[in-house]
Motif scaffolding. Structure first.
Motif, PDB file in Angstrom:
ATOM      1  N   ALA A   8       1.024  -1.311   0.179  1.00 55.56           N
ATOM      2  CA  ALA A   8       0.103   0.004  -0.124  1.00 55.56           C
ATOM      3  C   ALA A   8       0.815   1.237  -0.273  1.00 55.56           C
ATOM      4  O   ALA A   8       2.163   1.353   0.350  1.00 55.56           O
ATOM      5  CB  ALA A   8      -0.716  -0.238   0.909  1.00 55.56           C
ATOM      6  N   SER A   9      -0.004   1.943  -0.633  1.00 49.32           N
ATOM      7  CA  SER A   9       1.244   3.418  -0.593  1.00 49.32           C
ATOM      8  C   SER A   9       0.349   4.813  -0.118  1.00 49.32           C
ATOM      9  O   SER A   9       1.463   5.409   0.106  1.00 49.32           O
ATOM     10  CB  SER A   9       1.345   3.885  -2.423  1.00 49.32           C
ATOM     11  OG  SER A   9       1.922   3.046  -3.083  1.00 49.32           O
ATOM     12  N   GLY A  12      -4.402   3.717   3.488  1.00 55.60           N
ATOM     13  CA  GLY A  12      -4.785   1.932   3.853  1.00 55.60           C
ATOM     14  C   GLY A  12      -6.022   1.446   3.920  1.00 55.60           C
ATOM     15  O   GLY A  12      -5.979   1.355   5.227  1.00 55.60           O
ATOM     16  N   LEU A  34       3.655  -6.029   5.596  1.00 46.92           N
ATOM     17  CA  LEU A  34       3.455  -4.707   4.779  1.00 46.92           C
ATOM     18  C   LEU A  34       4.512  -4.399   4.209  1.00 46.92           C
ATOM     19  O   LEU A  34       5.277  -3.671   4.654  1.00 46.92           O
ATOM     20  CB  LEU A  34       2.984  -3.010   5.729  1.00 46.92           C
ATOM     21  CG  LEU A  34       2.651  -1.429   5.257  1.00 46.92           C
ATOM     22  CD1 LEU A  34       1.392  -1.618   4.224  1.00 46.92           C
ATOM     23  CD2 LEU A  34       2.189  -1.406   5.910  1.00 46.92           C
ATOM     24  N   CYS A  36       5.144  -1.097   2.201  1.00 45.17           N
ATOM     25  CA  CYS A  36       4.591   0.608   1.804  1.00 45.17           C
ATOM     26  C   CYS A  36       6.139   1.213   1.153  1.00 45.17           C
ATOM     27  O   CYS A  36       7.485   1.745   1.921  1.00 45.17           O
ATOM     28  CB  CYS A  36       4.384   1.522   2.859  1.00 45.17           C
ATOM     29  SG  CYS A  36       3.805   2.936   2.595  1.00 45.17           S
ATOM     30  N   ALA A  41       3.074   7.467   5.046  1.00 45.70           N
ATOM     31  CA  ALA A  41       1.292   6.937   4.969  1.00 45.70           C
ATOM     32  C   ALA A  41       1.369   6.386   5.635  1.00 45.70           C
ATOM     33  O   ALA A  41       1.890   5.737   7.316  1.00 45.70           O
ATOM     34  CB  ALA A  41       2.046   5.391   4.103  1.00 45.70           C
ATOM     35  N   ILE A  44       1.057   2.710   7.583  1.00 45.52           N
ATOM     36  CA  ILE A  44       1.891   2.307   8.401  1.00 45.52           C
ATOM     37  C   ILE A  44       2.041   2.051   9.859  1.00 45.52           C
ATOM     38  O   ILE A  44       2.174   1.546  10.708  1.00 45.52           O
ATOM     39  CB  ILE A  44       3.623   3.515   8.329  1.00 45.52           C
ATOM     40  CG1 ILE A  44       3.784   2.700   6.836  1.00 45.52           C
ATOM     41  CG2 ILE A  44       4.542   2.773   8.538  1.00 45.52           C
ATOM     42  CD1 ILE A  44       5.035   3.865   6.822  1.00 45.52           C
ATOM     43  N   SER A  54       5.988  -3.796   9.121  1.00 47.35           N
ATOM     44  CA  SER A  54       6.500  -3.163   7.836  1.00 47.35           C
ATOM     45  C   SER A  54       7.485  -3.345   7.067  1.00 47.35           C
ATOM     46  O   SER A  54       9.087  -3.041   7.873  1.00 47.35           O
ATOM     47  CB  SER A  54       5.730  -1.801   7.625  1.00 47.35           C
ATOM     48  OG  SER A  54       4.616  -1.180   8.524  1.00 47.35           O
ATOM     49  N   VAL A  56       9.386  -0.237   4.917  1.00 43.55           N
ATOM     50  CA  VAL A  56       9.477   1.067   4.214  1.00 43.55           C
ATOM     51  C   VAL A  56      10.361   1.328   3.381  1.00 43.55           C
ATOM     52  O   VAL A  56      11.654   1.298   3.950  1.00 43.55           O
ATOM     53  CB  VAL A  56       8.533   1.839   5.268  1.00 43.55           C
ATOM     54  CG1 VAL A  56       8.681   3.205   4.586  1.00 43.55           C
ATOM     55  CG2 VAL A  56       7.723   1.454   6.155  1.00 43.55           C
ATOM     56  N   TYR A  89      -1.410   0.536  -4.003  1.00 41.98           N
ATOM     57  CA  TYR A  89       0.211   0.394  -4.132  1.00 41.98           C
ATOM     58  C   TYR A  89       0.788   1.089  -5.133  1.00 41.98           C
ATOM     59  O   TYR A  89       0.117   0.891  -6.691  1.00 41.98           O
ATOM     60  CB  TYR A  89       0.582  -0.835  -4.433  1.00 41.98           C
ATOM     61  CG  TYR A  89       1.929  -0.649  -4.616  1.00 41.98           C
ATOM     62  CD1 TYR A  89       3.280  -0.675  -3.728  1.00 41.98           C
ATOM     63  CD2 TYR A  89       2.847  -1.675  -5.514  1.00 41.98           C
ATOM     64  CE1 TYR A  89       3.979   0.075  -3.224  1.00 41.98           C
ATOM     65  CE2 TYR A  89       4.321  -1.823  -5.364  1.00 41.98           C
ATOM     66  CZ  TYR A  89       4.786  -1.238  -4.696  1.00 41.98           C
ATOM     67  OH  TYR A  89       6.361  -1.167  -5.217  1.00 41.98           O
TER      68      TYR A  89
END
Length: 200
Positions: A8-9, A12, A34, A36, A41, A44, A54, A56, A89
């Motif tokens: 995801a960007s 969420g 996750l 990202c 974002a 997170i 996550s 990232v 995403y």
């Protein structure tokens, strides 16, 4: 139980819908990671609240798409991820990644594909003056929102609708459709070679 990673960007909301469905016993899956590409974002924070690790990253810090996707694949392998779920995403998946997870990457898009692919699909629909849009869940290939479709659900666009008023209608469908489709997909094998998985 299927081991998944969610990419995801943004905020969420679909990430949260999937987590909620798992907690409610509606989706037989475990989110192991996750991924990202936007350090600020809100998704997170959602992952932290759910106790989900996550990964990232910032694409500009890598010399190529292949470089950061290689690192992502390593992270997925560490966590035994079986299936990748894209939920807002905003990057195309590269060929190496597609090959590694062939038939095991799905995406959700806020239109009735093939209409209005790419960014701002809701705005595209409003500007086109169509009477109907909706949501599509599809397998991911090398194109932009071009992979084999798994499920679609329509939503009517009122004469007075704007992008701002249509968005919550689209989100309401997404948050119910995505977990339900994932559950049906996982229960039937979970890859694009399963013809039954395409007929929802």
């Amino acid at each position: 139980m299927k081991s998944i990673a969610i990419f995801a960007s943004g905020s969420g909301s679909n990430f949260q819908a999937i987590i909620d469905a798992i907690q409610e016993g509606k989706l037989d899956a475990q989110v192991n990671l996750l991924v990202c590409d936007q350090p600020n974002a809100f998704v997170i924070e959602r992952a932290k609240n759910a106790g989900i690790p996550s990964f990232v990253f910032q694409a500009k810090q890598y010399k190529s798409k292949e470089a950061y996707e290689t690192e992502i694949i390593e992270e997925l392998n560490k966590r035994d991820v079986e299936f990748v779920v894209l939920a807002g995403y905003m990057r195309l998946i590269g060929p190496g990644f597609l090959n590694e997870y062939q038939g095991r990457i799905v995406n959700i898009h806020p239109s009735l594909l093939p209409a209005f692919p790419g960014k701002d699909a809701i705005g595209q629909a409003i500007r086109a003056g169509v009477k109907e849009s909706g949501v599509t869940v599809h397998f991911v290939d090398e194109g932009m929102d071009t992979g084999p479709m798994i499920a679609q659900e329509a939503v009517s666009i009122d004469v007075n609708d704007t992008s701002e008023s249509l968005q919550p209608k689209i989100h309401a469908i997404e948050h119910k459709l995505y977990p339900a489709v994932l559950q049906r997909l996982f229960s039937q094998g979970g890859n694009k070679n399963d013809e039954k998985a395409r007929t929802y």
